[in-house]
Design an enzyme around this catalytic site. Sequence first.
Site, mmCIF file in Angstrom:
data_model
loop_
_atom_site.group_PDB
_atom_site.id
_atom_site.type_symbol
_atom_site.label_atom_id
_atom_site.label_comp_id
_atom_site.label_asym_id
_atom_site.label_seq_id
_atom_site.Cartn_x
_atom_site.Cartn_y
_atom_site.Cartn_z
ATOM 1 N N HIS A 66 -4.069 4.573 9.766
ATOM 2 C CA HIS A 66 -5.369 4.145 9.853
ATOM 3 C C HIS A 66 -5.481 2.492 9.998
ATOM 4 O O HIS A 66 -4.111 2.131 9.305
ATOM 5 C CB HIS A 66 -6.254 4.534 8.455
ATOM 6 C CG HIS A 66 -6.587 6.021 8.491
ATOM 7 N ND1 HIS A 66 -5.846 6.651 7.872
ATOM 8 C CD2 HIS A 66 -7.553 6.376 8.826
ATOM 9 C CE1 HIS A 66 -6.281 8.017 8.123
ATOM 10 N NE2 HIS A 66 -7.538 8.007 8.755
ATOM 11 N N CYS A 112 0.696 -1.043 0.098
ATOM 12 C CA CYS A 112 0.069 0.119 -0.167
ATOM 13 C C CYS A 112 0.983 1.272 0.074
ATOM 14 O O CYS A 112 0.359 2.339 -0.039
ATOM 15 C CB CYS A 112 -0.995 0.104 1.027
ATOM 16 S SG CYS A 112 -0.156 0.381 2.672
ATOM 17 N N HIS A 142 -1.524 11.512 16.079
ATOM 18 C CA HIS A 142 -2.087 10.685 14.608
ATOM 19 C C HIS A 142 -1.135 9.855 14.142
ATOM 20 O O HIS A 142 0.105 10.167 13.783
ATOM 21 C CB HIS A 142 -2.689 11.812 13.652
ATOM 22 C CG HIS A 142 -2.744 11.032 12.470
ATOM 23 N ND1 HIS A 142 -4.235 10.081 12.137
ATOM 24 C CD2 HIS A 142 -2.523 10.866 11.028
ATOM 25 C CE1 HIS A 142 -4.398 9.818 10.798
ATOM 26 N NE2 HIS A 142 -3.145 10.182 10.423
ATOM 27 N N ARG A 182 -4.882 -4.468 9.142
ATOM 28 C CA ARG A 182 -3.731 -4.001 8.491
ATOM 29 C C ARG A 182 -3.567 -2.324 9.015
ATOM 30 O O ARG A 182 -4.327 -1.677 8.634
ATOM 31 C CB ARG A 182 -4.080 -3.696 6.904
ATOM 32 C CG ARG A 182 -2.633 -2.741 6.130
ATOM 33 C CD ARG A 182 -3.175 -2.908 4.771
ATOM 34 N NE ARG A 182 -4.357 -2.800 4.060
ATOM 35 C CZ ARG A 182 -4.675 -1.202 3.516
ATOM 36 N NH1 ARG A 182 -3.701 -0.489 3.687
ATOM 37 N NH2 ARG A 182 -5.941 -1.036 3.165
ATOM 38 N N CYS A 198 -1.995 0.797 8.719
ATOM 39 C CA CYS A 198 -1.253 1.425 7.755
ATOM 40 C C CYS A 198 -0.730 2.728 8.486
ATOM 41 O O CYS A 198 -1.530 3.691 8.835
ATOM 42 C CB CYS A 198 -2.312 1.825 6.539
ATOM 43 S SG CYS A 198 -1.752 2.481 5.211
ATOM 44 N N ASP A 252 -8.466 -5.546 6.124
ATOM 45 C CA ASP A 252 -7.797 -6.560 4.792
ATOM 46 C C ASP A 252 -6.479 -6.847 5.231
ATOM 47 O O ASP A 252 -5.704 -7.220 4.138
ATOM 48 C CB ASP A 252 -7.751 -5.760 3.561
ATOM 49 C CG ASP A 252 -7.347 -4.459 3.463
ATOM 50 O OD1 ASP A 252 -6.485 -4.151 4.591
ATOM 51 O OD2 ASP A 252 -7.494 -3.704 2.645
#
Length: 157
Positions: free
Chosen positions: A120, A80, A117, A132, A134, A124
């Site tokens: 996310h 990704c 932060h 996941r 990310c 999947d």
Amino acid sequence: MDTTKKNNPVYSTTDNSKVTMSEDAWKKILPPDVFSIARMKGTERAWSSKFENFKETGTYYCAACGNPLFKSDTKFESGCGWPSFYEPISAESMINTPDHSHGMQRTEVQCGRCKAHLGHVFNDGPPPTRLRYCINGVVLDFEKAKEAENTFNSNEK
Ligand code: FE
């Protein structure tokens, strides 16, 4: 520990007490790239992270406060463009929050200690969690496992 961490009075990999500070105070102690993602919920460019194809054995920490986030054995190649993990180090290490920004329904992941932060989490990922995480590499610090630990964990040695 680099100079940036020395100038950060809340940075600790062992103190798990919550950190609450004004954005102005964060701005004074974080490098600009870390501040823009951790505090302003920015996103680094895909494929830009030094951790994208990084396979060292060790622990990943929050770059804003030092909170331990992920073990390297839960990192996987998601394709990704951002460092991806399937499981946090502990249930308390991060906070999941619904994120409806940019017209999408996503789940934001924040540091459980300082609420930086991080990125996310999606459904999947690979087993066993199918998650996941990310994560923006800019808000991750990495510390290599000690040599003795490496030897102990490695079948080849
Ligand atoms: Fe943090």
